[in-house]
Design a protein around this motif. Structure first.
Motif, mmCIF file in Angstrom:
data_model
loop_
_atom_site.group_PDB
_atom_site.id
_atom_site.type_symbol
_atom_site.label_atom_id
_atom_site.label_comp_id
_atom_site.label_asym_id
_atom_site.label_seq_id
_atom_site.Cartn_x
_atom_site.Cartn_y
_atom_site.Cartn_z
ATOM 1 N N VAL A 94 51.565 33.419 -77.901
ATOM 2 C CA VAL A 94 51.778 32.098 -78.487
ATOM 3 C C VAL A 94 50.913 31.973 -79.744
ATOM 4 N N ASP A 95 51.543 31.625 -80.854
ATOM 5 C CA ASP A 95 50.827 31.528 -82.128
ATOM 6 C C ASP A 95 50.348 30.119 -82.447
ATOM 7 N N ALA A 96 51.016 29.120 -81.865
ATOM 8 C CA ALA A 96 50.648 27.736 -82.190
ATOM 9 C C ALA A 96 51.144 26.782 -81.114
ATOM 10 N N ILE A 97 50.476 25.644 -81.032
ATOM 11 C CA ILE A 97 50.909 24.556 -80.166
ATOM 12 C C ILE A 97 51.013 23.305 -81.025
ATOM 13 N N PHE A 98 52.007 22.479 -80.740
ATOM 14 C CA PHE A 98 52.208 21.237 -81.495
ATOM 15 C C PHE A 98 52.438 20.123 -80.482
ATOM 16 N N VAL A 128 46.784 28.355 -84.027
ATOM 17 C CA VAL A 128 46.945 27.015 -84.596
ATOM 18 C C VAL A 128 47.116 25.960 -83.508
ATOM 19 N N VAL A 129 46.309 24.908 -83.619
ATOM 20 C CA VAL A 129 46.415 23.746 -82.747
ATOM 21 C C VAL A 129 46.820 22.569 -83.632
ATOM 22 N N SER A 130 47.933 21.930 -83.295
ATOM 23 C CA SER A 130 48.427 20.841 -84.147
ATOM 24 C C SER A 130 48.974 19.707 -83.297
ATOM 25 N N ALA A 131 48.967 18.507 -83.872
ATOM 26 C CA ALA A 131 49.389 17.319 -83.130
ATOM 27 C C ALA A 131 49.673 16.188 -84.106
ATOM 28 N N VAL A 132 50.585 15.285 -83.709
ATOM 29 C CA VAL A 132 50.929 14.168 -84.581
ATOM 30 C C VAL A 132 50.968 12.864 -83.796
ATOM 31 N N CYS A 133 50.567 11.774 -84.455
ATOM 32 C CA CYS A 133 50.636 10.412 -83.944
ATOM 33 C C CYS A 133 49.789 10.229 -82.688
ATOM 34 N N HIS A 134 50.415 10.072 -81.513
ATOM 35 C CA HIS A 134 49.638 9.985 -80.272
ATOM 36 C C HIS A 134 49.436 11.358 -79.628
ATOM 37 N N GLY A 135 50.043 12.389 -80.202
ATOM 38 C CA GLY A 135 49.812 13.742 -79.694
ATOM 39 C C GLY A 135 48.327 14.103 -79.668
ATOM 40 N N PRO A 136 47.570 13.731 -80.720
ATOM 41 C CA PRO A 136 46.144 14.067 -80.740
ATOM 42 C C PRO A 136 45.326 13.443 -79.617
ATOM 43 N N VAL A 205 45.489 21.180 -87.255
ATOM 44 C CA VAL A 205 46.377 20.385 -88.119
ATOM 45 C C VAL A 205 46.768 19.111 -87.377
ATOM 46 N N THR A 206 46.515 17.952 -87.994
ATOM 47 C CA THR A 206 46.842 16.684 -87.343
ATOM 48 C C THR A 206 47.571 15.742 -88.302
ATOM 49 N N GLY A 207 48.455 14.914 -87.721
ATOM 50 C CA GLY A 207 49.212 13.930 -88.491
ATOM 51 C C GLY A 207 48.970 12.547 -87.916
ATOM 52 N N GLN A 208 48.978 11.536 -88.764
ATOM 53 C CA GLN A 208 48.574 10.190 -88.365
ATOM 54 C C GLN A 208 49.593 9.429 -87.523
ATOM 55 N N ALA A 222 52.591 26.402 -93.262
ATOM 56 C CA ALA A 222 51.745 26.943 -94.334
ATOM 57 C C ALA A 222 50.533 27.684 -93.768
ATOM 58 N N VAL A 223 49.907 27.103 -92.754
ATOM 59 C CA VAL A 223 48.741 27.737 -92.124
ATOM 60 C C VAL A 223 49.154 29.024 -91.428
ATOM 61 N N LEU A 224 50.259 28.983 -90.695
ATOM 62 C CA LEU A 224 50.740 30.177 -90.006
ATOM 63 C C LEU A 224 51.147 31.263 -91.001
ATOM 64 N N SER A 225 51.703 30.866 -92.132
ATOM 65 C CA SER A 225 52.100 31.842 -93.157
ATOM 66 C C SER A 225 50.887 32.588 -93.684
ATOM 67 N N ASP A 226 49.786 31.856 -93.859
ATOM 68 C CA ASP A 226 48.543 32.486 -94.342
ATOM 69 C C ASP A 226 48.004 33.470 -93.310
ATOM 70 N N ILE A 227 48.096 33.098 -92.030
ATOM 71 C CA ILE A 227 47.585 33.966 -90.957
ATOM 72 C C ILE A 227 48.405 35.240 -90.872
#
Length: 229
Positions: A94-98, A128-136, A205-208, A222-227
């Protein structure tokens, strides 16, 4: 192939308030990741059908991407048969979670040992660990490998306290997300209410808010592309 796990709530009720997944936050990100050619797994704490917050299908909130998703037999089929979170081995492949939002996360994300382990495992492995809105809301329970809060000294965002007050659910949620992140030493940033804001700090990576979903997913790519590069 890059593999990302999109995590949705399984909860349809928050202290008497009907809720669930905010569909736009999964739909728009799903298509960003699909366009990027990722292997996408849709998971939830309970597995199976994911409840959708009816408010997210209301006038002004039911976006084109959300409508597309609801009429996409393959995509909606996966959402209807989501993978149980504890059946996924986050230590391999697994490369990332959202973490997608919706007030259902305030029931089954914030105190969830399986989700905590998944996030901590990926973070420790430099994924990569990422989340948006109430996900965080799933992040404050997590720690870095050194035992300090995951968000400590990290530039982060999430559903703003003034936005929570605006939707009048401040007495239903387990804690106010902005205040909690600041309390844990996070460098919380935000845009004006209901405007897009995404924070990228290393692999976090987080979104409001819902307005930030697509931009948050694009930042993850973008972050995954760099990795991977």
């Amino acid at each position: 192939m890059t593999k990302i796990v999109l995590v949705s709530t399984s909860a349809d009720d928050l202290k008497g308030h009907a809720t669930g997944l905010w569909i736009e936050e999964l739909a728009s990100t799903y298509y960003v990741f699909k366009e990027a050619g990722y292997e996408i797994v849709i998971a939830s704490p309970a597995g199976g059908a994911v409840p959708i917050d009816s408010g997210s299908m209301g006038e002004g909130f039911f976006t084109d991407e959300a409508k597309k998703f609801m009429h996409d037999a393959e995509a909606f089929g996966v959402l209807s048969h989501s993978t149980k979170l504890d059946s996924i081995d986050f230590s391999s492949g697994v490369d990332a979670i959202f973490l997608c939002g919706g007030h259902g996360t305030c029931v089954d994300f914030h105190d969830n040992a399986v989700l905590k382990s998944a996030i901590e495992t990926l973070y420790a492995a430099n994924k990569v660990v990422s989340a948006v809105c109430h996900g965080p809301i799933g992040l404050p329970q997590c720690n870095k490998p050194d035992g300090t809060p995951l968000v400590k000294d990290k530039v982060v965002t999430g559903f703003k306290d003034s936005e929570e007050l605006a939707v009048q659910l401040q007495d239903k949620v387990p804690f106010m997300l902005e205040a909690k992140m600041k309390e844990q030493g996070g460098k919380y940033e935000s845009a004006d209410d209901w405007n897009s804001k995404v924070c990228v700090d290393g692999k976090l990576v987080t979104g409001q808010n819902p307005q930030s979903s697509e931009a948050c997913a694009i930042a993850v790519v973008a972050v995954l592309s760099d990795i991977i590069a």
